[in-house]
Design a protein around this motif. Structure first.
Motif, PDB file in Angstrom:
ATOM      1  N   SER A  64      29.342 -16.795 -26.761  1.00 55.24           N
ATOM      2  CA  SER A  64      29.222 -16.402 -28.169  1.00 55.24           C
ATOM      3  C   SER A  64      28.544 -17.493 -28.989  1.00 55.24           C
ATOM      4  N   LEU A  65      28.757 -18.764 -28.610  1.00 55.30           N
ATOM      5  CA  LEU A  65      28.074 -19.854 -29.304  1.00 55.30           C
ATOM      6  C   LEU A  65      26.571 -19.761 -29.074  1.00 55.30           C
ATOM      7  N   SER A  66      26.176 -19.472 -27.849  1.00 50.51           N
ATOM      8  CA  SER A  66      24.760 -19.316 -27.533  1.00 50.51           C
ATOM      9  C   SER A  66      24.130 -18.199 -28.361  1.00 50.51           C
ATOM     10  N   GLU A  67      24.840 -17.091 -28.483  1.00 47.32           N
ATOM     11  CA  GLU A  67      24.332 -15.965 -29.279  1.00 47.32           C
ATOM     12  C   GLU A  67      24.226 -16.348 -30.753  1.00 47.32           C
ATOM     13  N   THR A  68      25.205 -17.063 -31.253  1.00 51.01           N
ATOM     14  CA  THR A  68      25.217 -17.459 -32.658  1.00 51.01           C
ATOM     15  C   THR A  68      24.069 -18.414 -32.971  1.00 51.01           C
ATOM     16  N   LEU A  69      23.760 -19.304 -32.045  1.00 56.49           N
ATOM     17  CA  LEU A  69      22.711 -20.294 -32.277  1.00 56.49           C
ATOM     18  C   LEU A  69      21.325 -19.673 -32.388  1.00 56.49           C
ATOM     19  N   SER A  70      21.150 -18.474 -31.873  1.00 56.08           N
ATOM     20  CA  SER A  70      19.845 -17.828 -32.023  1.00 56.08           C
ATOM     21  C   SER A  70      19.545 -17.535 -33.484  1.00 56.08           C
ATOM     22  N   ARG A  71      20.599 -17.402 -34.307  1.00 54.07           N
ATOM     23  CA  ARG A  71      20.427 -17.191 -35.751  1.00 54.07           C
ATOM     24  C   ARG A  71      20.575 -18.483 -36.538  1.00 54.07           C
ATOM     25  N   PHE A  72      21.470 -19.356 -36.076  1.00 56.14           N
ATOM     26  CA  PHE A  72      21.680 -20.649 -36.735  1.00 56.14           C
ATOM     27  C   PHE A  72      20.905 -21.734 -35.967  1.00 56.14           C
ATOM     28  N   TYR A  73      19.617 -21.515 -35.777  1.00 52.36           N
ATOM     29  CA  TYR A  73      18.812 -22.315 -34.850  1.00 52.36           C
ATOM     30  C   TYR A  73      18.737 -23.807 -35.182  1.00 52.36           C
ATOM     31  N   PRO A  74      18.763 -24.262 -36.462  1.00 57.23           N
ATOM     32  CA  PRO A  74      18.734 -25.711 -36.686  1.00 57.23           C
ATOM     33  C   PRO A  74      19.957 -26.441 -36.115  1.00 57.23           C
ATOM     34  N   PHE A  75      21.085 -25.719 -35.963  1.00 60.85           N
ATOM     35  CA  PHE A  75      22.289 -26.340 -35.408  1.00 60.85           C
ATOM     36  C   PHE A  75      22.101 -26.707 -33.934  1.00 60.85           C
ATOM     37  N   ALA A  76      21.102 -26.103 -33.282  1.00 64.66           N
ATOM     38  CA  ALA A  76      20.828 -26.389 -31.876  1.00 64.66           C
ATOM     39  C   ALA A  76      19.736 -27.439 -31.707  1.00 64.66           C
ATOM     40  N   GLY A  77      19.353 -28.081 -32.801  1.00 64.69           N
ATOM     41  CA  GLY A  77      18.271 -29.051 -32.747  1.00 64.69           C
ATOM     42  C   GLY A  77      18.750 -30.485 -32.864  1.00 64.69           C
ATOM     43  N   LYS A  78      17.802 -31.353 -33.159  1.00 62.95           N
ATOM     44  CA  LYS A  78      18.083 -32.777 -33.320  1.00 62.95           C
ATOM     45  C   LYS A  78      17.449 -33.287 -34.608  1.00 62.95           C
ATOM     46  N   VAL A  79      18.022 -34.359 -35.132  1.00 63.12           N
ATOM     47  CA  VAL A  79      17.469 -34.979 -36.334  1.00 63.12           C
ATOM     48  C   VAL A  79      16.082 -35.531 -36.001  1.00 63.12           C
ATOM     49  N   LYS A  80      15.098 -35.131 -36.782  1.00 71.44           N
ATOM     50  CA  LYS A  80      13.731 -35.609 -36.563  1.00 71.44           C
ATOM     51  C   LYS A  80      13.455 -36.856 -37.379  1.00 71.44           C
ATOM     52  N   ASP A  81      13.722 -36.771 -38.680  1.00 72.68           N
ATOM     53  CA  ASP A  81      13.548 -37.900 -39.582  1.00 72.68           C
ATOM     54  C   ASP A  81      14.329 -37.595 -40.850  1.00 72.68           C
ATOM     55  N   SER A  82      14.093 -38.349 -41.918  1.00 70.61           N
ATOM     56  CA  SER A  82      14.853 -38.170 -43.160  1.00 70.61           C
ATOM     57  C   SER A  82      14.471 -36.907 -43.907  1.00 70.61           C
ATOM     58  N   LEU A  83      13.461 -36.197 -43.409  1.00 73.98           N
ATOM     59  CA  LEU A  83      12.987 -35.004 -44.107  1.00 73.98           C
ATOM     60  C   LEU A  83      13.159 -33.720 -43.322  1.00 73.98           C
ATOM     61  N   SER A  84      13.487 -33.816 -42.022  1.00 75.63           N
ATOM     62  CA  SER A  84      13.443 -32.589 -41.233  1.00 75.63           C
ATOM     63  C   SER A  84      14.323 -32.631 -39.991  1.00 75.63           C
ATOM     64  N   ILE A  85      14.594 -31.426 -39.471  1.00 75.86           N
ATOM     65  CA  ILE A  85      15.311 -31.212 -38.223  1.00 75.86           C
ATOM     66  C   ILE A  85      14.320 -30.625 -37.211  1.00 75.86           C
ATOM     67  N   ASP A  86      14.319 -31.160 -36.006  1.00 74.10           N
ATOM     68  CA  ASP A  86      13.504 -30.613 -34.924  1.00 74.10           C
ATOM     69  C   ASP A  86      14.299 -29.499 -34.255  1.00 74.10           C
ATOM     70  N   CYS A  87      13.925 -28.262 -34.522  1.00 75.72           N
ATOM     71  CA  CYS A  87      14.640 -27.095 -33.980  1.00 75.72           C
ATOM     72  C   CYS A  87      14.096 -26.804 -32.577  1.00 75.72           C
ATOM     73  N   ASN A  88      14.436 -27.683 -31.649  1.00 82.34           N
ATOM     74  CA  ASN A  88      13.838 -27.667 -30.303  1.00 82.34           C
ATOM     75  C   ASN A  88      14.638 -26.863 -29.290  1.00 82.34           C
ATOM     76  N   ASP A  89      15.700 -26.196 -29.749  1.00 82.71           N
ATOM     77  CA  ASP A  89      16.536 -25.364 -28.865  1.00 82.71           C
ATOM     78  C   ASP A  89      17.212 -26.164 -27.756  1.00 82.71           C
ATOM     79  N   GLU A  90      17.321 -27.480 -27.925  1.00 81.20           N
ATOM     80  CA  GLU A  90      18.013 -28.262 -26.897  1.00 81.20           C
ATOM     81  C   GLU A  90      19.485 -27.879 -26.823  1.00 81.20           C
ATOM     82  N   GLY A  91      20.027 -27.456 -27.960  1.00 83.84           N
ATOM     83  CA  GLY A  91      21.379 -26.927 -27.936  1.00 83.84           C
ATOM     84  C   GLY A  91      22.416 -27.814 -28.593  1.00 83.84           C
TER      85      GLY A  91
END
Length: 430
Positions: A69-96
């Protein structure tokens, strides 16, 4: 009996479907830049009520359900599955989301009979304390699921504050729970999170670090040993305090006169599924002559009233104007640091946390974390307010730098007329 938490696996839970290329970079908003870059913790406790299956079978089934269910939820809440890119953005790289499984060879009720608040940190990722700062390349969100010998489960969630305030985090967890309940035709299908905060509050690449919420209050902090206590007000105590706080200036005092959710103050109001940070701090100065409850509530109400739709509009302005307003507010607060004592309050009330059901019932307890540290952390002289399971009460989690000050509170006769100190959640959930 000694209770130990043993980590048994670590993995990343990826979204069930890939993030479209045009959404791979999530821009932070001006308000995301303002909040302290820390992890926000929430911990949910679910005793096992199923007597038809063995605890080991129950644990196996529920862990699998939580992951799916977490995997399914992340398809909509995709930034939560990413990593911090810098002070301005999130890298939504689907790493999980970083997902940790842990276990305790004791029943959950053994802990809940008289919780050790400092032990709660072990239900959250072992390599972080709650004040850890997400930096470039770190996970935006981390989950730890701890299972107990009885089949009970504790779910600890850490999410970077730069992507979610309390409302946004609770919305994410509610959606995860709805997916676990397989309500695909109801709530889960209707939830459509919005990640457009940067269009409402445009960020700036020249945001000064001294204009963050963290830097506004750091001058108030002191280094020493911290201690956390939990003061619980029941419905009767809250009703009595409301009556005492009532005056000609404030005729309808609320349970919580401390925090401002900008979603409700915008015109038109914003949805609870607007992800990011839509909060602002209402500040006021108390003097000894205004220390009566009636006066305190009035000053808080006055400060909150100033954060209205016009104030929200002023923060939405393009370019330097919104940033200039924030910088001036932070400057005013910091200028008082040598003259006053700082006490911060944040409310997690009315977020519906006790309604979060993954399919095996509602939580018996929802908690913050206890701080027992000698480090300089953000929660010095901080009070976090939560709902108890029974309605109309308040749990106040107080973290203080000075053990002597906390010792005074613990025996204060007037305070003890209204509160119970660290009661068992089992007694509060009947």
């Amino acid at each position: 009996m000694t209770m130990e938490v043993e980590v048994i696996s670590r993995k990343c839970i990826k979204p069930s479907s890939p993030t479209p290329l045009h959404l791979r970079t999530h821009k932070l908003s001006l308000l995301d830049q303002y909040v302290p870059p820390i992890y926000v913790p929430m911990v949910f406790y679910y005793p096992n009520q199923d007597t038809n299956l063995s605890p080991s079978d129950i644990i196996s089934q529920r862990l699998q359900l939580l992951k799916q269910s977490l995997s399914e939820t992340l398809s909509r809440f995709y930034p939560f599955a990413g990593k911090v890119k810098d002070s301005l953005s999130i890298d939504c790289n689907d790493e999980g989301i970083y997902f940790i499984e842990a276990r305790v060879q004791n029943p959950l009720t053994e802990f809940l009979k008289q919780p050790d608040l400092s032990f709660i940190n072990k239900f959250l990722p072992y390599h972080l304390d709650w004040s850890a700062t997400p930096t470039e390349g770190t996970h935006v969100a981390i989950v730890q699921v701890t299972t107990f010998s009885c089949g009970g489960i504790v779910i600890g969630v850490y999410v970077s504050h730069i992507i979610a305030d309390g409302t946004a985090l609770s919305s994410f967890i509610k959606s995860w729970a709805a997916a676990a309940r397989q309500s695909s035709t109801e709530e889960a299908a209707l939830v459509c999170p919005k990640f457009d905060g940067s269009s409402l509050f445009p960020p700036t690449d020249a945001y000064p670090t001294e204009a963050t919420m963290m830097d506004a209050v750091i001058p108030f902090f002191r280094t020493g040993k911290y201690i956390t206590r939990r003061f619980v007000f029941d419905a009767s105590a809250i009703a009595t305090l409301k009556a005492k706080a009532k005056s000609s200036r404030v005729q309808n005092p609320t349970c919580v006169e401390v925090a401002v959710n900008l979603r409700r103050r915008a015109m038109p109001p914003l949805s609870e599924y607007c992800m990011g940070n839509f909060i602002w701090r209402a500040t006021t100065l108390f003097t000894n002559g205004e220390a009566e409850l009636e006066g305190l509530v009035y000053l808080l109400r006055e400060a909150i009233t100033k954060v209205n739709s016009d104030f929200v509009k002023s923060l939405e302005l393009e370019g330097k104007e919104g940033l200039t307003k924030i910088c001036n507010i932070v400057k005013d607060i910091s200028g008082e640091c040598n003259e006053v004592d700082f006490v911060g309050l944040s409310s997690w009330c009315n977020l519906g946390l006790y309604e979060i059901d993954f399919g095996w019932g509602k939580p018996t307890w929802v908690s913050n974390v206890g701080i027992t540290s000698s480090k300089r952390v953000f929660m010095n002289n901080m009070i976090i307010l939560l709902d108890p399971k029974l309605k109309d009460g308040i749990e106040a989690w107080m973290t203080s730098l000075d053990e002597a000050d906390m010792g005074i509170l613990e025996v204060d006769k007037e305070l003890l007329e209204y509160v119970t100190l660290d009661p068992s959640p089992l007694g509060l959930s009947t």
